[in-house]
Structures are given as C-alpha cells and as structure tokens.
Design a protein around this motif. Structure first.
Motif, PDB file in Angstrom:
ATOM      1  N   GLU A   1       4.825  -1.170  -4.920  1.00  0.00           N
ATOM      2  CA  GLU A   1       3.866  -2.177  -5.338  1.00  0.00           C
ATOM      3  C   GLU A   1       2.696  -1.549  -6.081  1.00  0.00           C
ATOM      4  OE1 GLU A   1       4.706  -2.044  -1.957  1.00  0.00           O
ATOM      5  OE2 GLU A   1       6.198  -3.629  -2.047  1.00  0.00           O
ATOM      6  N   LYS A   2       2.171  -2.283  -7.063  1.00  0.00           N
ATOM      7  CA  LYS A   2       1.021  -1.808  -7.816  1.00  0.00           C
ATOM      8  C   LYS A   2      -0.044  -2.885  -7.823  1.00  0.00           C
ATOM      9  CE  LYS A   2       3.689   1.143 -10.830  1.00  0.00           C
ATOM     10  NZ  LYS A   2       4.050   1.483 -12.184  1.00  0.00           N
ATOM     11  N   ASN A   3      -1.305  -2.488  -7.739  1.00  0.00           N
ATOM     12  CA  ASN A   3      -2.434  -3.423  -7.799  1.00  0.00           C
ATOM     13  C   ASN A   3      -3.373  -3.003  -8.902  1.00  0.00           C
ATOM     14  OD1 ASN A   3      -1.720  -5.070  -5.599  1.00  0.00           O
ATOM     15  ND2 ASN A   3      -2.441  -3.510  -4.200  1.00  0.00           N
TER      16      ASN A   3
END
Length: 105
Positions: free
Chosen positions: A103-105
């Motif tokens: 996951e990337k934010n």
C-alpha cells in the motif's frame, strides 16, 4: 529432468549475484553516512523500489550494538540511483522485523 534442475539453479543464482552487486553499491553510502562517527560493523538490509522509479531503494537496520540503545537500533533509508545510493532518512529505536507493505499513501 536434469535440464530443469540446471535452469532452476540459474534462475536462483542470478538474483543472488544482483543482490551482491547492490550490497557493493550500498556499503559506501552507509560508510559515508556515518563518516566521522565511526562505522557500523554489521547491518541488515532489504532492497525494494519504494518510490516507483524502477530502481531498488535500500532499507537498512544497523545491528552493530555500538549504534543501538536499549529501545532499538537505527534504521536508514537510501534512495537507489544509477551511481549508487543516496541517504534519505533515519529512524531511531527501530527493531526487526521491518516490513514493506504494497500500500502507498
């Protein structure tokens, strides 16, 4: 059957040599980061593309006890570049396991 085994050995051996090359490029960056503060004798590392540029970045956990405290050790992040690695960030009081999530934010 023998042909399949040989192919499997070649596939397994290739990534190991690439990792060895990456470690050879990473070690000078670690030494440069600690220049004037002494050099750590031991560290753990993992290579992954953190920024999506197609180059491996390095997450490094310093395991040399002289660079650790009662709460943990230093974790460093280096950006992979064509010419080597550039220091990006340092976190103190880090312990393994350290995981990189998709996951990337």
């Amino acid at each position: 059957m023998l042909r399949l085994i040989i192919i499997a050995l070649v596939i397994v051996a290739c990534p190991l040599s690439l990792v060895a090359q990456e470690v050879q490029r990473l070690t000078p960056a670690i030494k440069d980061h600690f220049k004037g503060k002494g050099e750590p004798d031991s560290f753990r590392h993992a290579f992954t593309d953190l920024d999506g540029d197609g180059l491996n970045d390095a997450v490094v956990l310093i395991t040399d006890r002289s660079f650790c405290g009662s709460g943990g050790c230093n974790m460093l992040v280096f950006r992979g570049m064509k010419t080597g690695f550039a220091f990006i960030s340092n976190s103190t009081i880090s312990n393994d396991p350290i995981r990189v999530l998709p996951e990337k934010n």
